[in-house]
Design a protein around this motif. Structure first.
Motif, PDB file in Angstrom:
ATOM      1  N   HIS A 322       0.594  -1.724  -0.192  1.00  0.00           N
ATOM      2  CA  HIS A 322      -0.468  -0.024  -0.069  1.00  0.00           C
ATOM      3  C   HIS A 322       0.671   1.143   0.011  1.00  0.00           C
ATOM      4  O   HIS A 322       0.550   2.114  -0.158  1.00  0.00           O
ATOM      5  CB  HIS A 322      -0.918  -0.022   1.311  1.00  0.00           C
ATOM      6  CG  HIS A 322      -2.127  -0.725   1.715  1.00  0.00           C
ATOM      7  ND1 HIS A 322      -3.186  -0.969   0.077  1.00  0.00           N
ATOM      8  CD2 HIS A 322      -2.086  -2.171   2.248  1.00  0.00           C
ATOM      9  CE1 HIS A 322      -4.019  -1.747  -0.433  1.00  0.00           C
ATOM     10  NE2 HIS A 322      -3.350  -2.717   0.962  1.00  0.00           N
ATOM     11  N   THR A 323       2.373   1.189  -0.144  1.00  0.00           N
ATOM     12  CA  THR A 323       2.941   2.841  -0.289  1.00  0.00           C
ATOM     13  C   THR A 323       3.000   3.035  -1.117  1.00  0.00           C
ATOM     14  O   THR A 323       3.022   2.146  -2.551  1.00  0.00           O
ATOM     15  CB  THR A 323       4.023   1.864  -0.002  1.00  0.00           C
ATOM     16  OG1 THR A 323       5.202   1.204  -0.725  1.00  0.00           O
ATOM     17  CG2 THR A 323       4.534   1.521   1.763  1.00  0.00           C
ATOM     18  N   VAL A 324       2.729   3.969  -1.649  1.00  0.00           N
ATOM     19  CA  VAL A 324       3.213   4.567  -3.310  1.00  0.00           C
ATOM     20  C   VAL A 324       4.579   5.378  -4.119  1.00  0.00           C
ATOM     21  O   VAL A 324       4.988   5.623  -3.027  1.00  0.00           O
ATOM     22  CB  VAL A 324       2.075   5.731  -3.232  1.00  0.00           C
ATOM     23  CG1 VAL A 324       2.161   7.006  -4.143  1.00  0.00           C
ATOM     24  CG2 VAL A 324       0.804   5.641  -2.810  1.00  0.00           C
ATOM     25  N   ALA A 325       4.957   4.531  -5.368  1.00  0.00           N
ATOM     26  CA  ALA A 325       5.865   4.925  -5.587  1.00  0.00           C
ATOM     27  C   ALA A 325       5.876   5.973  -7.306  1.00  0.00           C
ATOM     28  O   ALA A 325       4.263   5.662  -7.790  1.00  0.00           O
ATOM     29  CB  ALA A 325       6.803   3.847  -6.008  1.00  0.00           C
ATOM     30  N   CYS A 326       6.090   7.135  -7.294  1.00  0.00           N
ATOM     31  CA  CYS A 326       6.210   8.065  -8.064  1.00  0.00           C
ATOM     32  C   CYS A 326       7.361   8.567  -9.140  1.00  0.00           C
ATOM     33  O   CYS A 326       8.818   8.526  -8.835  1.00  0.00           O
ATOM     34  CB  CYS A 326       5.143   9.784  -7.738  1.00  0.00           C
ATOM     35  SG  CYS A 326       3.654   9.286  -7.288  1.00  0.00           S
ATOM     36  N   TRP A 327       6.784   7.793 -10.709  1.00  0.00           N
ATOM     37  CA  TRP A 327       7.705   8.981 -11.601  1.00  0.00           C
ATOM     38  C   TRP A 327       7.895   9.531 -12.351  1.00  0.00           C
ATOM     39  O   TRP A 327       6.871  10.382 -12.812  1.00  0.00           O
ATOM     40  CB  TRP A 327       8.373   7.133 -12.066  1.00  0.00           C
ATOM     41  CG  TRP A 327       7.435   6.299 -12.528  1.00  0.00           C
ATOM     42  CD1 TRP A 327       7.407   6.475 -13.832  1.00  0.00           C
ATOM     43  CD2 TRP A 327       6.791   5.680 -11.999  1.00  0.00           C
ATOM     44  NE1 TRP A 327       6.092   5.597 -14.442  1.00  0.00           N
ATOM     45  CE2 TRP A 327       5.982   5.490 -13.135  1.00  0.00           C
ATOM     46  CE3 TRP A 327       6.056   5.489 -10.621  1.00  0.00           C
ATOM     47  CZ2 TRP A 327       5.059   4.383 -12.578  1.00  0.00           C
ATOM     48  CZ3 TRP A 327       5.607   4.558 -10.112  1.00  0.00           C
ATOM     49  CH2 TRP A 327       4.435   3.990 -11.822  1.00  0.00           C
ATOM     50  N   GLY A 328       8.205  10.280 -13.167  1.00  0.00           N
ATOM     51  CA  GLY A 328       8.492  10.856 -14.356  1.00  0.00           C
ATOM     52  C   GLY A 328       8.619  12.198 -13.881  1.00  0.00           C
ATOM     53  O   GLY A 328       9.524  12.541 -12.872  1.00  0.00           O
ATOM     54  N   ARG A 329       8.166  13.318 -14.542  1.00  0.00           N
ATOM     55  CA  ARG A 329       8.217  15.029 -13.981  1.00  0.00           C
ATOM     56  C   ARG A 329       7.801  15.279 -13.065  1.00  0.00           C
ATOM     57  O   ARG A 329       6.590  14.989 -12.162  1.00  0.00           O
ATOM     58  CB  ARG A 329       7.428  15.747 -14.833  1.00  0.00           C
ATOM     59  CG  ARG A 329       7.801  16.944 -14.594  1.00  0.00           C
ATOM     60  CD  ARG A 329       7.241  18.110 -15.856  1.00  0.00           C
ATOM     61  NE  ARG A 329       7.568  19.483 -15.677  1.00  0.00           N
ATOM     62  CZ  ARG A 329       6.914  20.314 -17.073  1.00  0.00           C
ATOM     63  NH1 ARG A 329       6.149  20.121 -17.379  1.00  0.00           N
ATOM     64  NH2 ARG A 329       7.319  21.691 -16.856  1.00  0.00           N
ATOM     65  N   ASP A 330       8.497  16.078 -11.734  1.00  0.00           N
ATOM     66  CA  ASP A 330       8.472  15.972 -10.519  1.00  0.00           C
ATOM     67  C   ASP A 330       7.974  17.867 -10.490  1.00  0.00           C
ATOM     68  O   ASP A 330       8.461  18.377  -9.187  1.00  0.00           O
ATOM     69  CB  ASP A 330       9.497  15.765  -9.426  1.00  0.00           C
ATOM     70  CG  ASP A 330       9.007  15.877  -8.412  1.00  0.00           C
ATOM     71  OD1 ASP A 330       8.186  15.445  -7.946  1.00  0.00           O
ATOM     72  OD2 ASP A 330       9.551  16.256  -7.491  1.00  0.00           O
ATOM     73  N   ALA A 331       7.325  18.495 -11.058  1.00  0.00           N
ATOM     74  CA  ALA A 331       7.458  20.092 -11.332  1.00  0.00           C
ATOM     75  C   ALA A 331       6.424  20.005  -9.594  1.00  0.00           C
ATOM     76  O   ALA A 331       5.475  19.268  -9.724  1.00  0.00           O
ATOM     77  CB  ALA A 331       7.062  20.229 -12.141  1.00  0.00           C
ATOM     78  N   HIS A 332       6.803  20.980  -8.940  1.00  0.00           N
ATOM     79  CA  HIS A 332       6.131  21.038  -7.735  1.00  0.00           C
ATOM     80  C   HIS A 332       5.467  20.142  -6.546  1.00  0.00           C
ATOM     81  O   HIS A 332       4.273  19.887  -6.675  1.00  0.00           O
ATOM     82  CB  HIS A 332       4.594  21.548  -8.607  1.00  0.00           C
ATOM     83  CG  HIS A 332       4.974  23.136  -9.400  1.00  0.00           C
ATOM     84  ND1 HIS A 332       4.075  24.319  -8.627  1.00  0.00           N
ATOM     85  CD2 HIS A 332       4.593  23.170 -10.134  1.00  0.00           C
ATOM     86  CE1 HIS A 332       4.932  24.925  -9.465  1.00  0.00           C
ATOM     87  NE2 HIS A 332       4.875  24.284 -10.548  1.00  0.00           N
ATOM     88  N   GLY A 333       6.736  18.496  -7.222  1.00  0.00           N
ATOM     89  CA  GLY A 333       6.608  17.873  -6.301  1.00  0.00           C
ATOM     90  C   GLY A 333       5.598  16.615  -6.138  1.00  0.00           C
ATOM     91  O   GLY A 333       4.611  15.682  -6.114  1.00  0.00           O
ATOM     92  N   ARG A 334       4.995  17.030  -8.042  1.00  0.00           N
ATOM     93  CA  ARG A 334       3.441  15.883  -7.736  1.00  0.00           C
ATOM     94  C   ARG A 334       4.441  14.750  -8.235  1.00  0.00           C
ATOM     95  O   ARG A 334       3.378  13.504  -7.893  1.00  0.00           O
ATOM     96  CB  ARG A 334       3.272  16.112  -9.037  1.00  0.00           C
ATOM     97  CG  ARG A 334       4.307  15.697 -10.508  1.00  0.00           C
ATOM     98  CD  ARG A 334       4.055  16.427 -11.900  1.00  0.00           C
ATOM     99  NE  ARG A 334       4.169  17.964 -12.057  1.00  0.00           N
ATOM    100  CZ  ARG A 334       3.666  18.207 -13.518  1.00  0.00           C
ATOM    101  NH1 ARG A 334       3.286  17.759 -14.473  1.00  0.00           N
ATOM    102  NH2 ARG A 334       3.972  19.530 -12.990  1.00  0.00           N
ATOM    103  N   THR A 335       5.590  14.153  -8.394  1.00  0.00           N
ATOM    104  CA  THR A 335       5.861  12.524  -7.747  1.00  0.00           C
ATOM    105  C   THR A 335       6.520  12.442  -5.954  1.00  0.00           C
ATOM    106  O   THR A 335       6.492  10.927  -5.720  1.00  0.00           O
ATOM    107  CB  THR A 335       6.977  13.096  -8.259  1.00  0.00           C
ATOM    108  OG1 THR A 335       7.789  13.452  -8.101  1.00  0.00           O
ATOM    109  CG2 THR A 335       6.512  12.860 -10.432  1.00  0.00           C
ATOM    110  N   GLN A 336       6.426  13.304  -5.629  1.00  0.00           N
ATOM    111  CA  GLN A 336       6.527  13.410  -3.830  1.00  0.00           C
ATOM    112  C   GLN A 336       5.439  12.702  -3.145  1.00  0.00           C
ATOM    113  O   GLN A 336       4.715  13.666  -2.615  1.00  0.00           O
ATOM    114  CB  GLN A 336       7.671  14.415  -3.416  1.00  0.00           C
ATOM    115  CG  GLN A 336       8.745  14.554  -4.152  1.00  0.00           C
ATOM    116  CD  GLN A 336       9.308  16.520  -3.561  1.00  0.00           C
ATOM    117  OE1 GLN A 336       8.809  16.921  -2.997  1.00  0.00           O
ATOM    118  NE2 GLN A 336       9.862  17.120  -4.855  1.00  0.00           N
ATOM    119  N   ALA A 337       5.237  10.929  -3.151  1.00  0.00           N
ATOM    120  CA  ALA A 337       4.165  10.738  -2.262  1.00  0.00           C
ATOM    121  C   ALA A 337       4.977  10.981  -1.267  1.00  0.00           C
ATOM    122  O   ALA A 337       5.883  10.372  -1.093  1.00  0.00           O
ATOM    123  CB  ALA A 337       3.912   9.678  -3.055  1.00  0.00           C
TER     124      ALA A 337
END
Length: 627
Positions: A322-337
């Motif tokens: 149930h943890t989240v991993a994000c990748w790709g463009r990180d403008a404004h922290g959109r991938t910082q789950a």
């Protein structure tokens, strides 16, 4: 249009520009961009008719979080259910009778629009709206559609999908209900019982309980011509749709972007698509992504996942734990789950939302970025990022990081300055180190020891210890052609610079199409160069500005002030009593300076940050980068 000129809708329009690049015939995307511009232009006419308080929510029971002055431009984006309160693009609320020229078409929103406190079951995020099924089965939607308010149906639901202009939900009895725009028949859901639904640009698809798949709405590119077979999952994007059959095979139909045309072979459980790339969860739980990879959005991390969601430039997946991993463009922290357990995930163009396992919704990215905690002694605001200097000299940055502008080196600095997509730090010995974007040499610091530095769009200048100036980076308007002489301080505008000579007079160079590099012949004790204007602080604390003034950025209020900082279209000053005052463009809430006392400030292109007397930071503008 250059990114620096796109203003307060830069990120959204950038993603639509990318969609049009991949599919120049996407009429719906073209329509959305045009309607978004028209809507924003209409909102710009709304003004406050009295001096009024802004509140954290609709109604006088919510805390006062700001204020506007009579004549200030405000930008309503929604109404309360009763219609007597307006939500502004800053997230604050104002009593409707205090505003003139209110746009006629506004979404009707619940009080909580950011971090929903109510538990839910599922959620969906589109370019302009977010919808969630709450724990008790009711629907709640928030956000803005360019054409219609969010006329959410009543009743109990178990799933929902939000598209560009419409949404569809599955009721608890399995039937479908759709709402929003219907110019292509995308709301005309077929009868039957469904267990899955997906909404594209102007078409919709649903998986019935018996596994058959049905699509309806716009079919200009064959996006509703469903192939034969039984399906376990479906997803719809701009002008196409894809499904995973019960045998695990992946099929797509409609008009796919060239980067998506080669479908991967294999056996899959579920999928997520967007206009330029897609991801699938294999039957063994691993991820596979393909398509456009300009920002690494197809470079899925290893491990086993139970769900995946994609947007134009980034993607996120929920692991088995149930943890989240994000990748790709990180403008404004959109991938910082956040490090929390999630049960569902949904991605929008510039942000991400997840539903925690307790049912509560948490969003991050554009509109949700927060400054790091702690005490600081200096702040530098850039284009879409900000950096802070800790008491021990280390730097902490946050915001857009497409070029590494928030990845400060782990070494001590005594001062710093941020440009559009880069930052420079002054080391204790006087040398300078810069990080971030370097496409025109803005990181290539000349040798020498410096006493102060300043950064702009794509260039920098510094005052050496002997008082001479050195500039580096882009020089298309002469902005790095620093004059000879000795100076005490330097300030950089978008394409010009100004320095304060040891004689107290200002000397400016570079672009001066609006007179921003033509200072008056009088002494100043400080300078602040903005986008196309410049302001000087006189010895007695009054301010004089010159250059472009179409938004009032050169119309300084009475003083006295002790410090100034200028953004692209606004200026802020620190009064001698420690309070803040800003003037100029307010389309992003740049003028809504917080109350309290402060020690320093820094204005970026469209946001401003200031340090309170206790060393904490407060930043403001409509995407809610705050303390």
């Amino acid at each position: 249009m250059a990114k620096a000129e796109r203003g307060f809708y830069a990120e959204a329009l950038a993603d639509y520009d990318e969609a049009l690049r991949l599919d120049p015939n996407d009429q719906l995307t073209t329509d959305y961009r045009a309607q978004a511009r028209a809507r924003l232009a209409a909102e710009a006419r709304a003004t406050a008719n009295v001096n009024a308080d802004l509140r954290a929510g609709p109604g006088t029971d919510h805390a006062i979080v700001g204020s506007v002055r009579r004549g200030d431009r405000v930008h309503p984006v929604a109404r309360s259910h009763g219609g007597d309160w307006l939500q502004l693009d800053s997230g604050h609320w104002i009593y409707a009778s205090f505003v003139d020229n209110i746009p006629t078409e506004l979404a009707t929103l619940p009080a909580q629009t950011m971090d929903m406190p109510l538990p839910g079951r599922t959620l969906s995020v589109s370019n302009a709206a977010m919808c969630a099924v709450l724990a008790e089965g009711a629907l709640r939607c928030w956000g803005i559609w360019a054409s219609n308010p969010l006329d959410v149906p009543t009743g109990l639901f178990m799933a929902v999908s939000a598209g560009n202009y419409h949404a569809c939900g599955i009721r608890t009895d399995g039937t479908l209900d759709c709402w929003g725009r219907n110019e292509a028949g995308q709301l005309e859901a077929p009868p039957g019982r469904f267990r899955g639904v997906a909404t594209g640009a102007s078409h919709s698809c649903g998986v019935r309980t018996d596994g058959t798949l049905h699509c309806w709405g716009d079919n200009r590119y064959g996006q509703t011509d469903v192939p034969a077979g039984d399906f376990r999952a479906v997803d719809a994007s701009h002008n196409y749709a894809c499904g995973v059959r019960t045998d695990g095979a992946l099929l797509c139909w409609g008009r796919l972007a060239p980067a998506l045309a080669d479908l991967p072979a294999g056996s899959y459980l579920t999928l997520a698509t967007t206009g330029s790339h897609a991801c699938v969860v294999r039957t063994d739980g691993t991820l596979l992504c393909w398509g456009d990879n300009a920002y690494g959005q197809t470079e899925a991390p290893p491990g086993q996942f139970q769900a995946v969601a994609v947007s134009g430039y980034h993607a996120c997946g929920i692991r088995l734990d149930h943890t989240v991993a994000c990748w790709g463009r990180d403008a404004h922290g959109r991938t910082q789950a956040p490090a929390e357990p999630f049960a569902a995930i949904a991605t929008g163009p510039v942000h991400t939302c997840g539903m925690r396992i307790d049912g509560r919704i948490r969003c991050w990215g554009w509109g949700y970025a927060q400054a790091p905690a702690g005490q600081f002694r200096a702040v530098a605001a850039g284009g879409e990022h900000t950096c802070l200097l800790r008491p021990e000299g280390t730097v902490a940055c946050w915001g857009e990081d497409t070029d590494g502008q928030t990845r400060a080196p782990a070494e001590p600095f005594t001062a710093m300055a941020s440009g559009t997509a880069h930052t420079c730090g002054l080391r204790p010995g006087g040398s300078v180190r810069c990080w971030g974007r370097n496409h025109v040499g803005q990181l290539e610091v000349p040798p020498g020891a410096f006493q102060s530095i300043a950064a702009a769009v794509s260039h920098n200048c510094g005052v050496r210890t002997d008082g001479t100036l050195a500039c580096w980076g882009l020089n298309d308007t002469g902005q790095t052609d620093a004059p000879a002489g000795t100076f005490t301080v330097v300030s950089m505008g978008a394409f010009h610079g100004c320095g304060l000579g040891t004689d107290g007079l200002a000397r400016c160079w570079g672009d001066s199409r609006y007179g921003q590099a033509d200072p008056p012949a009088e002494p100043f004790m400080a300078l602040a160069a903005g986008g196309y204007h410049t302001c000087g602080l006189r010895g007695e604390g009054s301010v004089r500005c010159w250059g472009r003034d179409d938004d009032g950025q050169a119309q300084a209020p009475p003083g006295p002030f002790q410090a100034l900082s200028a953004g692209r279209l606004h200026t802020c000053g620190l009064r001698t009593d420690g309070t803040l005052h800003c003037w100029g463009d307010n389309r992003l809430g740049q003028l809504h300076a917080p109350a309290g006392t402060f020690t320093s400030l820094s204005a970026g292109q469209y946001h401003t940050c200031a340090l309170r007397t206790d060393g904490t930071v407060h930043c403001w503008r409509s995407d809610k980068v705050h303390n």
